[in-house]
Design a protein around this motif. Structure first.
Motif, PDB file in Angstrom:
ATOM      1  N   SER A 137       1.033  -2.144  -8.237  1.00  0.00           N
ATOM      2  CA  SER A 137       0.915  -0.822  -7.610  1.00  0.00           C
ATOM      3  C   SER A 137       0.682  -0.915  -6.108  1.00  0.00           C
ATOM      4  O   SER A 137       0.776   0.087  -5.399  1.00  0.00           O
ATOM      5  N   HIS A 138       0.408  -2.094  -5.610  1.00  0.00           N
ATOM      6  CA  HIS A 138       0.148  -2.287  -4.179  1.00  0.00           C
ATOM      7  C   HIS A 138       1.445  -2.367  -3.370  1.00  0.00           C
ATOM      8  O   HIS A 138       1.549  -1.805  -2.273  1.00  0.00           O
ATOM      9  N   HIS A 182       4.880  -1.400   4.593  1.00  0.00           N
ATOM     10  CA  HIS A 182       3.787  -1.913   3.763  1.00  0.00           C
ATOM     11  C   HIS A 182       3.197  -3.162   4.403  1.00  0.00           C
ATOM     12  O   HIS A 182       1.974  -3.318   4.489  1.00  0.00           O
ATOM     13  N   ARG A 183       4.055  -4.044   4.868  1.00  0.00           N
ATOM     14  CA  ARG A 183       3.593  -5.288   5.478  1.00  0.00           C
ATOM     15  C   ARG A 183       2.819  -5.031   6.765  1.00  0.00           C
ATOM     16  O   ARG A 183       1.942  -5.813   7.130  1.00  0.00           O
ATOM     17  N   LEU A 184       3.139  -3.939   7.455  1.00  0.00           N
ATOM     18  CA  LEU A 184       2.408  -3.565   8.664  1.00  0.00           C
ATOM     19  C   LEU A 184       1.095  -2.853   8.357  1.00  0.00           C
ATOM     20  O   LEU A 184       0.329  -2.539   9.270  1.00  0.00           O
ATOM     21  N   GLY A 185       0.853  -2.563   7.093  1.00  0.00           N
ATOM     22  CA  GLY A 185      -0.382  -1.883   6.723  1.00  0.00           C
ATOM     23  C   GLY A 185      -0.318  -0.381   6.862  1.00  0.00           C
ATOM     24  O   GLY A 185      -1.354   0.291   6.864  1.00  0.00           O
ATOM     25  N   ASN A 242       1.176   1.921   1.150  1.00  0.00           N
ATOM     26  CA  ASN A 242       1.102   1.083  -0.051  1.00  0.00           C
ATOM     27  C   ASN A 242       1.795   1.777  -1.215  1.00  0.00           C
ATOM     28  O   ASN A 242       1.674   3.000  -1.388  1.00  0.00           O
ATOM     29  N   GLY A 243       2.531   1.006  -2.005  1.00  0.00           N
ATOM     30  CA  GLY A 243       3.045   1.492  -3.280  1.00  0.00           C
ATOM     31  C   GLY A 243       4.174   2.482  -3.193  1.00  0.00           C
ATOM     32  O   GLY A 243       4.642   2.956  -4.239  1.00  0.00           O
ATOM     33  N   TYR A 244       4.670   2.810  -2.014  1.00  0.00           N
ATOM     34  CA  TYR A 244       5.669   3.869  -1.891  1.00  0.00           C
ATOM     35  C   TYR A 244       7.023   3.385  -2.409  1.00  0.00           C
ATOM     36  O   TYR A 244       7.545   2.368  -1.985  1.00  0.00           O
TER      37      TYR A 244
END
Length: 794
Positions: free
Chosen positions: A156-157, A167-170, A173-175
């Protein structure tokens, strides 16, 4: 030898005529020597990349060859020409390439064959420091499992493939996830091949490090730790990162580095940044210590995992949120890092040179870079001479500090090849490049022979789309959501139409060439798209059905000219996504469709839109049809475009391929059909065409008010100014504009007030002014913005 392999893939058996000799580097700077006699070419160089660049130098200069994304114009004579010895020493130790975003907007669906082509392209263009981000989720799985997270918590992350960069850039999440195990393992295998090839060529790949971001579920395992969040990004829920003062931060980061090296082999350069487009939420009285702790934890995690590490960081935050990142704060972030071990990508120098305002960046280590492209926008643009001059001035500046090299970090590639050919030449040139003469050599190599008509086209393009006024990504109004059009300046349609006519005249001589056909399509779709904007403006202003019908016909013809090339078809993008997805093909297709349309959440729609066949016809045209139907029946509810876009993106359907029409015949037909309309609407175009573009200006989430002041250097006759956000999202705020001759006494512009559209436009009787000032107050909850000011001269 690895360099010989590059030439063999490009030249076939003709690569045997090249003798490559690998020598030792001189004081750390790459160099090559090349000479040709009797059909044989001898190249000596300090690295495999230098050998490839030396061979390419010969191919461009002696054989008029260009290696490009759109296809390689490699037509070698039976006997390779003689070439007097040339020696070149590169003034830049590091030549950087790729952005985090490129791994979503361009490369996400690539297989090894496509990556191999790209690495060959890097090698001959002399790039030695590519970003390499594939496959990291394979390592994160191992790390998170070792920490005690469940498979469901890990699953889920991760976001879906197209949205992994953010996501990798913070940022999210999970989109649109999860990621299947087959995708994760397949990307790891692909990354191993990528890194092996890049290392064989002597490149220094930059791979991911740990910036502190973790799944929320880590709190279940370590209830004692603090999790922090920055402001939510672009409407997505806030992500979390570990308190940098926790020992667990360093432990997780070091474990990731060790597992990464175990999976992929020796690497030493790691990309880490905790606040790519987010502002830390810190108590003011402790912010310096907190920022220092983030830098220290990041560095300690890298060094513990790899004692020979280097920290690489994108310099975007110092531009995007420069009202937050004061020199004191930036210095605190980097305080723990030895100077020779930090590399900051000063990546938006076309808009703002971070190194001049941030002593910590200048003193530690930095690379002069440009973004140029946002979202793989396919519009033709780029200030060529500006790119060349800024890099040359930086290299010559005695105050440049620890400048390590030159790079380019486009969000998307396979667009505007002229820009990237120039940028790679800038990397290898000690002298200032004069674009007016460079463009002649470019056209010769691009097409393989001299053509006066093609050169006339490129001279016109260099003065318009690729001149100072073409420095920014400015998309057509018809590519934005109807009813809320941005204040985008009109393209000089007659000028680009004339350039296209000159290029079309060269068809009898150049028409068989792949690069020629690509350029003809690109120029034709540009003037035709600009014409669509002019007709749309008349249709909206007059309500005349003739203009509405003409607008729809032009969009169909834009789609038609684009469909003549596979790289300009939506179906190619969708097919690549489905092929990468395997049994998940439907879900990958939704990822692919979403990224280039509604993106997700309320702020990024239309950001990564493209000029592609299929997308123009089925998305942009149909969205405008909805809007015009509403205008004709105003008593009906207004269209819910956000819902319509989401449905379009989530609907699985086959994209009709259709036959490939001949682009030359199609372009000629469109010129004949619309030449009269171009002449008729020329005055409309000239009335809107801007004379001066201001720089891109950042408005971050850290403040509710922004003030922009532009100094024109001397008083200029101005008849109007406009300011607008370049992102796809709307903006709500209060604008005020002022003009001044001396910077002391200001005249408030009429029209100041609340704006719910995408910008503000101020027109007035022409007067001479030197200074322009805008004040913008952000409404609560509005996202960060990038703005541009446009000045209309008398």
């Amino acid at each position: 030898m690895s360099a010989q392999g590059v030439l063999r893939r490009l030249l076939g058996d003709r690569a045997d005529r090249f003798s490559l000799v690998l020598a030792k580097p001189t004081e750390g700077f790459d160099w090559f020597e090349v000479e040709a006699r009797g059909g044989d070419v001898e190249v000596a160089g300090s690295s495999p990349v230098a050998l490839c660049r030396g061979a390419y130098h010969y191919l461009k200069q002696a054989c008029h060859v260009q290696v490009a994304w759109s296809g390689d114009a490699i037509r070698l004579p039976d006997m390779l020409p003689d070439f007097d010895r040339v020696s070149v020493t590169c003034p830049n130790r590091l030549r950087y390439y790729l952005s985090v975003c490129t791994f979503g907007y361009s490369t996400v669906w690539w297989d090894w064959g496509r990556w191999e082509r790209e690495i060959d392209w890097m090698a001959v263009h002399g790039i030695n420091m590519p970003l390499a981000l594939n496959g990291q989720e394979f390592v994160w799985q191992r790390v998170f499992r070792d920490l005690g997270l469940t498979e469901l918590e890990i699953e889920s992350h991760f976001s879906g493939p197209a949205f992994l960069p953010w996501h990798r850039l913070g940022n999210l999440n999970g989109y649109m996830g999860p990621l299947s195990q087959s995708w994760i393992e397949g990307q790891a295998k692909l990354q191993k091949r990528i890194l092996d090839r890049e290392r064989e060529l002597g490149m220094t790949p930059v791979v991911p490090g740990f910036s502190g971001f973790v799944p929320d579920a880590i709190k279940r395992i370590h209830p004692e730790i603090e999790l922090h969040s920055a402001e939510p990004w672009a409407g997505f829920p806030a992500t979390t990162y570990i308190d940098p003062r926790s020992d667990l931060f360093v432990e997780i980061g070091a474990r990731f580095i060790k597992e990464y090296r175990k999976a992929f082999g020796a690497v030493h350069h790691y990309l880490c940044e905790t606040f790519a487009e987010q502002i830390p939420q810190i108590e003011p009285n402790g912010e310096i210590d907190y920022l220092r702790s983030i830098g220290k934890a990041t560095w300690n995690s890298l060094e513990k995992g790899d004692p020979d590490c280097h920290w690489v960081m994108q310099g975007w935050p110092f531009y995007f949120a420069r009202d937050f990142w004061s020199p004191e704060r930036a210095a605190a972030l980097f305080d723990a890092v030895p100077g020779e071990r930090l590399i900051v990508l000063d990546q938006v120098t076309e808009a703002y040179e971070v190194w001049r305002d941030q002593p910590a960046v200048r003193e530690k280590g930095w690379i002069h870079s440009v973004v140029h492209n946002y979202g793989q926008n396919t519009h033709l643009h780029g200030d060529l001479q500006g790119f060349a001059d800024r890099a040359w001035r930086a290299m010559q500046d005695p105050g440049r500090g620890h400048m390590l090299g030159v790079g380019f970090v486009p969000e998307g590639i396979d667009q505007n090849p002229v820009v990237y050919e120039l940028l790679s030449d800038i990397m290898w040139s000690e002298d200032r490049i004069d674009v007016s003469s460079w463009i002649e050599a470019y056209a010769l190599a691009r097409y393989g022979c001299h053509s006066q008509s093609a050169l006339a086209c490129w001279s016109q393009l260099a003065a318009s789309l690729y001149g100072p006024a073409g420095g920014s990504t400015l998309r057509y109004s018809w590519r934005f959501r109807p009813g809320d059009q941005p204040l985008v300046p009109r393209l000089d349609v007659p000028a680009v139409f004339a350039a296209g006519g000159n290029l079309l005249d060269a068809a009898p001589q150049l028409g068989a060439g792949r690069n020629y056909r690509r350029d003809l399509v690109d120029v034709t779709k540009t003037w035709l798209g600009g014409l669509a904007d002019l007709v749309l403006a008349r249709a909206l202003a007059s309500g005349d059905r003739e203009y509405k019908d003409l607008f729809f016909q032009i969009l169909l013809d834009v789609d038609r000219i684009l469909a003549t090339l596979p790289e300009h078809r939506l179906s190619s993008w969708i097919s690549s996504a489905r092929a990468a997805g395997g049994y998940e093909a439907d879900r990958f297709e939704v990822n692919a469709r979403s990224l280039i349309t509604h993106w997700g959440q309320p702020f990024l729609f239309d950001y990564a839109t493209r000029e592609w066949a299929g997308l123009t016809r089925d998305f942009h045209l149909e969205r405008w049809r909805l809007y015009f139907d509403f205008l004709e029946h105003p008593s009906d509810p207004s269209p819910d475009f956000a819902a319509w876009e989401a449905r379009w993106a989530s609907t699985i359907r086959s994209e009709p391929e259709g036959d490939f029409e001949d682009p030359i015949r199609t372009a000629r037909e469109l010129v004949d059909r619309y030449s009269g309309w171009v002449a008729l609407l020329a005055d409309d175009c000239r009335g809107e065409n801007p004379s001066v573009f201001g720089p891109l200006l950042a408005f971050s989430q850290s403040s509710s008010r922004m003030e922009l002041v532009l100094d024109l250097g001397e008083s200029q006759p101005i008849r109007g100014v406009a300011i607008f956000p370049i992102f796809g999202q709307g903006f709500k705020g209060v604008y005020s504009g002022e003009l001044s001759v001396d910077g002391l006494c200001w005249t408030l512009l009429a029209g100041t007030g609340h704006s719910a559209c995408r910008g503000a436009r101020f027109a007035f009787e022409p007067e001479s002014y030197r200074f322009i000032r805008f004040s913008i107050n952000r409404e609560q909850g509005e996202a960060a913005q990038l703005f541009q000011v446009v000045i209309f001269m008398r």
